[in-house]
Scaffold this active site. Structure first.
Site, PDB file in Angstrom:
ATOM      1  NE  ARG A 169      -2.146  -1.663   3.461  1.00 46.68           N
ATOM      2  CZ  ARG A 169      -2.623  -1.944   4.651  1.00 46.68           C
ATOM      3  NH1 ARG A 169      -3.885  -1.644   4.929  1.00 46.68           N
ATOM      4  NH2 ARG A 169      -1.879  -2.499   5.581  1.00 46.68           N
ATOM      5  N   GLY A 225       0.144 -16.364   1.367  1.00 47.18           N
ATOM      6  CA  GLY A 225      -0.686 -15.388   2.070  1.00 47.18           C
ATOM      7  C   GLY A 225      -2.122 -15.850   2.151  1.00 47.18           C
ATOM      8  NE  ARG A 226      -6.320 -15.797   5.150  1.00 43.25           N
ATOM      9  CZ  ARG A 226      -5.499 -16.343   6.043  1.00 43.25           C
ATOM     10  NH1 ARG A 226      -4.391 -16.949   5.635  1.00 43.25           N
ATOM     11  NH2 ARG A 226      -5.774 -16.285   7.337  1.00 43.25           N
ATOM     12  CG  ASP A 250       0.687 -23.322   2.271  1.00 44.47           C
ATOM     13  OD1 ASP A 250       0.459 -24.559   2.289  1.00 44.47           O
ATOM     14  OD2 ASP A 250       0.695 -22.627   3.309  1.00 44.47           O
ATOM     15  CD  GLU A 255      -6.941 -22.340   1.901  1.00 40.85           C
ATOM     16  OE1 GLU A 255      -7.094 -22.516   3.137  1.00 40.85           O
ATOM     17  OE2 GLU A 255      -5.966 -21.743   1.434  1.00 40.85           O
ATOM     18  CG  HIS A 273      -3.723 -22.736   4.496  1.00 44.34           C
ATOM     19  ND1 HIS A 273      -4.797 -21.909   4.391  1.00 44.34           N
ATOM     20  CD2 HIS A 273      -2.780 -22.036   5.195  1.00 44.34           C
ATOM     21  CE1 HIS A 273      -4.537 -20.752   5.002  1.00 44.34           C
ATOM     22  NE2 HIS A 273      -3.317 -20.814   5.502  1.00 44.34           N
ATOM     23  CB  VAL A 274       1.141 -27.184   5.545  1.00 43.84           C
ATOM     24  CG1 VAL A 274       0.076 -28.252   5.366  1.00 43.84           C
ATOM     25  CG2 VAL A 274       2.015 -27.085   4.286  1.00 43.84           C
TER      26      VAL A 274
END
Length: 314
Positions: A169, A225-226, A250, A255, A273-274
């Site tokens: 940002r 991240g996401r 990941d 999910e 997602h680990v």
């Protein structure tokens, strides 16, 4: 509790508080109606139940939400702030673990480590050597989201002698890496994106077709991240069309449902997602969730409030 927590944290909560495991209730609305005048705190884990205005309406005595994880897009923190509620998360304790995983995932993607492992296991080495891969050497890395974890990733990357830039940002005065206010412009100048950006409206699908096109045919995308930060359909098309070289993911948009088109691609590395999923780190995260609730109800205020719900001791 809106979702299951590991016993390390759940047992401590049950020692100190009266705990209601909302996700187990067959009729959640009836359970909330019965609890509405009693519940003062929420321990949030996972995405089992959305922690939003509807839940706040159902729990008028609510004071604090302690979220398990540094990301809290499952919590409407802005609405909580408008209502004078406090939301906490678990920063710092997972920074190193996720940064380590990001580097591991980057190396696995660049050097095709899962594919090489399968090649050996399938007996193909007997017929010849595995084809040469790309390298981390001379790569230019652009980090999307230079927060705590992003900085930890950058620090680790310095040891590899790669050029590092970042997009976020705003420019950060305390870092020497080149800053790009435009993600597309950064993608044009680098060949590898490592996304550590949080979820939410401001980052929704910012890694889109235009960014992937700018990254180019040698491009690699790594995301810890996401999942919502990447336009998944655009990424799948870019990988299928060889607009970019590869991806290491990941996290995913929906999910645990991963698109079949991604799974079908052999030149990507996919993890469930680990990023913070070690016993040590999850215990530390659970402890911070518990400590935030204990501190609040001991009258000491929250330990790690999120920016939408700042806290000033009276």
């Amino acid at each position: 509790m809106t979702g299951p927590l590991m016993a390390y944290a759940a047992d401590q909560l049950k020692e100190r508080f009266t705990v209601h495991e909302l996700w187990k209730a067959e009729d959640k609305a009836a359970a909330l109606a019965e609890l509405k005048d009693r519940v003062r705190g929420v321990a949030g884990g996972g995405a089992h139940i959305k922690i939003d205005g509807a839940l706040f309406d159902a729990l008028p005595k609510l004071e604090v939400v302690s979220n398990f994880g540094v990301g809290y897009d499952n919590v409407d923190a802005a609405e909580a702030g408008r209502r004078g509620l406090i939301v906490t998360n678990t920063p710092d304790v997972l920074t190193d673990e996720v940064a380590d995983l990001a580097i591991g995932l980057l190396l696995a993607t660049v050097r095709q480590l899962p594919q090489v492992d399968r090649y050996l296991r399938e007996g193909k080495w007997l017929a010849g050597a595995y084809p040469l891969t790309t390298s981390l050497r001379k790569r230019k890395i652009g980090i999307v989201g230079l927060g705590r974890i992003g900085k930890a990733v950058a620090h680790r990357l310095e040891a590899f002698g790669v050029e590092i830039a970042y997009h976020g940002r705003s420019r950060q005065a305390d870092v020497a890496y080149r800053y790009y206010p435009s993600l597309v412009e950064m993608a044009q100048d680098v060949d590898t994106l490592v996304s550590v950006a949080p979820g939410g409206d401001s980052t929704y699908r910012i890694i889109n077709a235009e960014v992937l096109e700018a990254l180019g045919p040698n491009g690699i995308v790594v995301n810890v991240g996401r999942g919502t930060v990447i336009d998944e359909p655009a990424l799948i098309k870019a990988l299928q069309d060889k607009t970019i070289l590869s991806a290491g993911l990941d996290v995913f948009e929906d999910e645990p449902r991963v698109p079949a088109e991604l799974i079908a691609l052999d030149h990507v590395v996919l993890l469930p997602h680990v990023g913070s999923a070690s016993v040590h780190t999850r215990e530390q995260m659970g402890q911070l969730l518990v400590d935030n609730l204990k501190s609040w109800f001991d009258g000491k205020g929250p330990l790690t409030p999120v920016v939408e719900t700042p806290w000033k001791k009276a």
